[in-house]
Design an enzyme around this catalytic site. Sequence first.
Site, short mmCIF file in Angstrom:
data_model
loop_
_atom_site.label_atom_id
_atom_site.label_comp_id
_atom_site.label_asym_id
_atom_site.label_seq_id
_atom_site.Cartn_x
_atom_site.Cartn_y
_atom_site.Cartn_z
N ASP A 109 46.67 38.98 34.02
CA ASP A 109 45.87 38.49 32.90
C ASP A 109 45.69 39.51 31.79
OD1 ASP A 109 43.96 39.91 34.76
OD2 ASP A 109 42.59 39.43 33.13
N ASP A 112 45.21 44.91 34.18
CA ASP A 112 45.12 45.14 35.62
C ASP A 112 46.29 44.47 36.32
OD1 ASP A 112 44.52 42.43 35.53
OD2 ASP A 112 42.36 42.75 35.69
N TYR A 262 35.85 36.86 35.87
CA TYR A 262 36.03 35.57 35.19
C TYR A 262 35.07 34.57 35.78
CZ TYR A 262 40.07 37.55 32.89
OH TYR A 262 40.87 38.34 32.12
N GLU A 503 41.77 46.78 25.65
CA GLU A 503 42.57 46.04 26.63
C GLU A 503 43.14 44.76 26.03
OE1 GLU A 503 42.34 44.83 31.34
OE2 GLU A 503 40.47 44.91 30.21
#
Length: 523
Positions: A109, A112, A262, A503
Amino acid sequence: MLSRLYNNLDRFLFSPHTTTNTTSHCRSGKVNKMAPNSLFSVLSMLILLLLRPSAAGHDYRDALRKSILFFEGQRSGKLPGDQRLHWRRDSALHDGATAGVDLSGGYYDAGDNIKFGFPMAFTTTMLSWSVLDFEKSMGAELGNALKAVRWGTDYLLKATAKIGSGVVFVQVGDPYSDHNCWERPEDMDTLRTVFKIDGSHPGSDVAGETAAALAAASIVFRSRDPSYSTKLLNRAVAVFQFADSHRGAYSNSLRRAVCPFYCDVNGYQDELLWAAAWLHKASRRRQYREYIVKNEVVLKAGDTINEFGWDNKHAGINVLISKEVLMGRANYFASFKQNADQFICSTLPGISHPQVQYSPGGLIFKAGGSNMQHVTSLSFLLLAYSNYLSHANKVVPCGETTATPALLKHLAKRQVDYILGDNPLGMSYMVGYGPRYPQRIHHRASSLPSVSAHPARIGCKAGSRYFFSPNPNPNLLVGAVVGGPTNNTDSFPDSRPFFQQSEPTTYINAPLVGLLAFFSGHY
């Protein structure tokens, strides 16, 4: 003289203090009145802003190519022969083995090495919507965009392969184990735990989004690969049925695995309507139209109309469904268009709304991390709705202001131009685009030496020295758009530890693909 006027205009429109609070915001049908000493009305200023040339021309075609290339850097599994980012290699080939299933493939995603099904499905939905609305402007990049969609749907088909048994796999990888390490996906030895939802542990949100992604993609491939399209649609129908029959938020079923990463804060109701909307668009079956009409109030279609992202689909639902109203063939959805109009009004600069603000440099700003996810998603809706309005020869009245299709396109373009470098820092927030862009993004694979440069394994904690290094990342994750400024001062620390700003994520890039496609074809 004219440039000074334009600069003053920008400060007026994008300052959070340009309006009074004597009247309510657009949702109640009114707009805030201008301060008494204002020289122009909101409408006049917006028209002037519309005519303002961009501070610098942008190569939208190049940015489009790079925005799609980014997804190749996020691929998990066995990489294909036409992989263009060669510093990435095969990874996580045995995902799903602990559960006796093949869950290799899909996308990481963000920076990571976890495969979170919820944002991955939303990413796939938005890539599909980008193709559906803007494929004619994609030119040579259409093929790569289709590959990006299919990389997502191939995985979602694997994740839903046991839907007949009432099981959907929604995540691979233990986030706490993963976030304790800084290592390449090619090296990772962290736990690849498989998480699922079922009848006893529901997840209507992630299942609903998965159904939406499969349904949207089925339209993309309808004429290109009919058998694949049929498979996607049939699976979407089954997954939606499961999501609707076993209602509940996956955060409650899988709290430790998905929160706070999430966690579904908004609830699962919007994903059910979102999925039904895409199934109606894909199948034209009456049952989905009736479901939408029947559940509009129950599932709160009119709530938080100016939110749109992986967790909240409300604005997207209203814009998507409104297309049919504007085409004159679905008056029973008229209330969704009213919601969409209110969404449009709430995003206009110069109209005070507590949930949609602008930075001094003109960037849409919402509280929370990774602000660019809001910028690209909301801008996509502005552009999509402007096209729907254009085809219907309609405008949106917002009190004293009128939102024309041309104005909405300009507002969306202004956000894209900010991302590409028209901002107070004069830097692009897309890696590899322009002369100045983020060098130290929060991304494991990008920040660690590639396998070809460093064949030996880099262990869990051995990567920490690369994380804290002041040096630029050795591998260029071309096309990655980072979280960007997360406050209203347009500031940006180019530093890996500041993950909310540095990120990149797939769901930032996915709506941007459609935006860049349109602007590359029209500017």
